[in-house]
Design a protein around this motif. Structure first.
Motif, PDB file in Angstrom:
ATOM      1  N   TRP A  73       0.792  -1.222   0.000  1.00 30.01           N
ATOM      2  CA  TRP A  73       0.000   0.000   0.000  1.00 30.01           C
ATOM      3  C   TRP A  73       0.828   1.277   0.000  1.00 30.01           C
ATOM      4  CZ3 TRP A  73      -5.351   0.590  -0.189  1.00 30.01           C
ATOM      5  CH2 TRP A  73      -6.084  -0.600  -0.208  1.00 30.01           C
ATOM      6  N   PHE A  74       2.157   1.169   0.201  1.00 33.62           N
ATOM      7  CA  PHE A  74       2.986   2.368   0.308  1.00 33.62           C
ATOM      8  C   PHE A  74       4.252   2.213  -0.524  1.00 33.62           C
ATOM      9  CE2 PHE A  74       0.237   2.587   3.908  1.00 33.62           C
ATOM     10  CZ  PHE A  74      -0.009   3.932   4.097  1.00 33.62           C
ATOM     11  N   ARG A  95      -8.868  -4.306   2.835  1.00 31.90           N
ATOM     12  CA  ARG A  95      -8.844  -4.770   1.450  1.00 31.90           C
ATOM     13  C   ARG A  95      -7.454  -5.313   1.141  1.00 31.90           C
ATOM     14  NH1 ARG A  95     -13.240  -2.946  -1.571  1.00 31.90           N
ATOM     15  NH2 ARG A  95     -12.529  -4.512  -3.066  1.00 31.90           N
ATOM     16  N   ASP A  96      -7.376  -6.100   0.068  1.00 30.78           N
ATOM     17  CA  ASP A  96      -6.135  -6.808  -0.223  1.00 30.78           C
ATOM     18  C   ASP A  96      -5.069  -5.901  -0.820  1.00 30.78           C
ATOM     19  OD1 ASP A  96      -4.466  -9.012  -0.355  1.00 30.78           O
ATOM     20  OD2 ASP A  96      -5.097  -9.518  -2.383  1.00 30.78           O
ATOM     21  N   ARG A  97      -5.416  -5.176  -1.894  1.00 29.85           N
ATOM     22  CA  ARG A  97      -4.453  -4.343  -2.614  1.00 29.85           C
ATOM     23  C   ARG A  97      -5.095  -3.005  -2.980  1.00 29.85           C
ATOM     24  NH1 ARG A  97      -0.138  -7.420  -4.570  1.00 29.85           N
ATOM     25  NH2 ARG A  97      -0.440  -9.669  -4.351  1.00 29.85           N
ATOM     26  N   LEU A 129      -6.962   2.220  -6.939  1.00 31.65           N
ATOM     27  CA  LEU A 129      -5.906   3.128  -6.490  1.00 31.65           C
ATOM     28  C   LEU A 129      -4.529   2.569  -6.802  1.00 31.65           C
ATOM     29  CD1 LEU A 129      -7.297   3.926  -2.911  1.00 31.65           C
ATOM     30  CD2 LEU A 129      -7.518   5.378  -4.943  1.00 31.65           C
ATOM     31  N   ARG A 130      -3.548   3.463  -6.783  1.00 29.77           N
ATOM     32  CA  ARG A 130      -2.148   3.057  -6.754  1.00 29.77           C
ATOM     33  C   ARG A 130      -1.651   3.143  -5.315  1.00 29.77           C
ATOM     34  NH1 ARG A 130       1.097   2.750 -11.276  1.00 29.77           N
ATOM     35  NH2 ARG A 130       0.007   3.098 -13.253  1.00 29.77           N
ATOM     36  N   ALA A 168      -3.666  -5.595 -11.725  1.00 28.64           N
ATOM     37  CA  ALA A 168      -3.556  -6.478 -10.561  1.00 28.64           C
ATOM     38  C   ALA A 168      -2.603  -7.619 -10.880  1.00 28.64           C
ATOM     39  CB  ALA A 168      -4.920  -7.028 -10.177  1.00 28.64           C
ATOM     40  N   PRO A 169      -1.748  -8.016  -9.944  1.00 33.83           N
ATOM     41  CA  PRO A 169      -0.851  -9.136 -10.193  1.00 33.83           C
ATOM     42  C   PRO A 169      -1.631 -10.427 -10.372  1.00 33.83           C
ATOM     43  CG  PRO A 169      -0.817  -8.514  -7.877  1.00 33.83           C
ATOM     44  CD  PRO A 169      -1.625  -7.476  -8.593  1.00 33.83           C
TER      45      PRO A 169
END
Length: 427
Positions: free
Chosen positions: A138-139, A197-199, A205-206, A218-219
């Protein structure tokens, strides 16, 4: 979903949803820290009620620490496959059900099964790996600060829970104190269910600070075997000497914190005539100092050589542990110990996470850090059992504290053996 509406509301105020993830993860880790640290409050009441020896109780806590650590790399693989929310919820449900079941226990094997095996697995699913995964996903910027904040939740858990648990145990018994902890777990589980949330791509969002417009692709969903993913990360990481240095230093970190101070400081103080509530207050004071120290450590790890940060953290911790037996356990001596020890209780985590990411890459950082964290908990288990044996055989905890202080000085030295990360080539 509530998270989608909240993300849209925050974006209108230019606030990234990643900070909500930090808040939810902080709450989850905070309550898990309460579950991990609570048995330190219950050692003396269990001895008095059931006649169990410190070595018997410590054996159950050692199993909990071992499983807490061994679950970390597999928890990372589970999060990569099934998502953060599902795994965090599963861990909290397992911890809560085990604590409720332990209210009726009467035998040592029940203590081992519930507080050792079940709680060890449950807390392993919500351990530091969860915070490291949130920070990595997330960061893109301020990652060290985020790791520091989420790591500090352990200290905050002690600050909030231990004095309250000790007071409830003294007035109403350890079972009532456990019910309070279960209620806190229920609150944290609701927050995870509604907000985690997962990602970032799940919300369009980025990651915070990541350049670009619109969400990244998404991966691919990981379908590989959980065990294979965790073991392959260990196989690849173990070929690099830096992995074993980080593993060894984190082994000593666990031996000198969770396994020793968190479990045995309260009964050690009882040996010197210090009431249990006052001793729990000492741990809470360490939690205040550690909250400040760990967040500061995250800030420093974004700016300075992480190897030298580890050198100073382990060195100061070792000196504080060697000082404790000479403090005479006076108010002034214990306050001085709480200050210096508390400031770097878990300050070692942000530099360790950053060194792991620098040497093994962001994609595998959580898996490799899971194995490094496994070393931390093996050290905690070793110290928890060894200190209990020291008290049973020699009627004193002090040999264990001297040994832990010496090990910290060794960790300070070997941290400098890590090679300096290469600088990126100029464009």
């Amino acid at each position: 979903m509530l998270s989608d509406r909240l993300a849209a509301l925050l974006s209108r105020h230019d606030i990234h949803y990643g900070w909500v993830m930090v808040a939810v993860t902080f709450l989850t880790a905070l309550v898990s820290a309460g579950a991990v640290g609570a048995p330190g409050v219950f050692i003396v009441p269990l001895q008095q009620e059931f006649g169990w020896s410190p070595a018997e109780i410590s054996s159950a806590l050692s199993i909990r620490f071992i499983l807490f650590g061994l679950m970390a790399p597999f928890a990372a693989a589970l999060m990569n496959r099934y998502g953060l929310r599902n795994i965090a919820l599963a861990g909290q449900l397992l911890i809560g059900s085990s604590l409720i079941a332990s209210i009726t226990m009467t035998q040592v094997w029940q203590l081992i099964a519930l507080w050792g095996v079940a709680v060890g697995i449950g807390t392993g699913l919500t351990a530091l790996v969860l915070g490291a995964t949130v920070a990595a996903r997330w960061f893109s910027e301020r990652r060290g600060l985020v790791v520091g904040i989420l790591t500090a939740s352990v200290a905050t858990g002690q600050l909030l829970f231990l004095p309250v648990l000790a007071s409830l145990t003294e007035r109403f018994g350890w079972r009532i104190a456990l019910l309070l902890l279960c209620a806190a777990l229920a609150v944290a589980a609701c927050a995870v269910l509604l907000l985690m949330r997962d990602r970032p791509s799940d919300l369009g969002l980025r990651a915070y600070g990541e350049p670009g417009i619109g969400p990244p692709a998404a991966p691919p969903h990981q379908q590989g075997a959980i065990t294979r993913a965790a073991l392959s990360a260990l196989r690849d990481a173990s070929r690099k000497p830096v992995f074993w240095i980080l593993f060894a230093t984190f082994f000593i970190c666990g031996a000198s914190t969770n396994g020793l101070i968190q479990v045995h400081l309260i009964p050690l103080c009882a040996d010197f005539g210090i009431p249990q509530v006052l001793a729990a207050g000492l741990l809470a004071a360490m939690g205040i100092f550690d909250f400040v120290g760990t967040i500061l450590s995250g800030w420093l790890s974004d700016r300075y050589d992480n190897r030298w940060l580890l050198f100073w953290y382990y060195g100061l911790r070792g000196l504080s542990l060697l000082f404790l037996p000479f403090s005479d356990f006076t108010f002034y001596g214990l306050s001085l110990f709480a200050l210096f020890y508390g400031l770097d209780w878990i300050a070692t985590v942000p530099p360790t996470v950053r060194l792991t990411a620098q040497n093994f890459g962001a994609e595998r950082a959580n898996l490799v850090f899971g194995w490094v964290f496994c070393g931390h908990q093996l050290g905690a288990a070793t110290a928890a059992f060894a200190a209990g044996m020291s008290r049973t055989v020699w009627m004193s905890y002090l040999p264990a504290f001297f040994a832990a202080g010496a090990l910290c000085l060794i960790a300070a030295s070997i941290a400098l053996l890590i090679a300096r990360p290469p600088k990126p080539a100029a464009a």
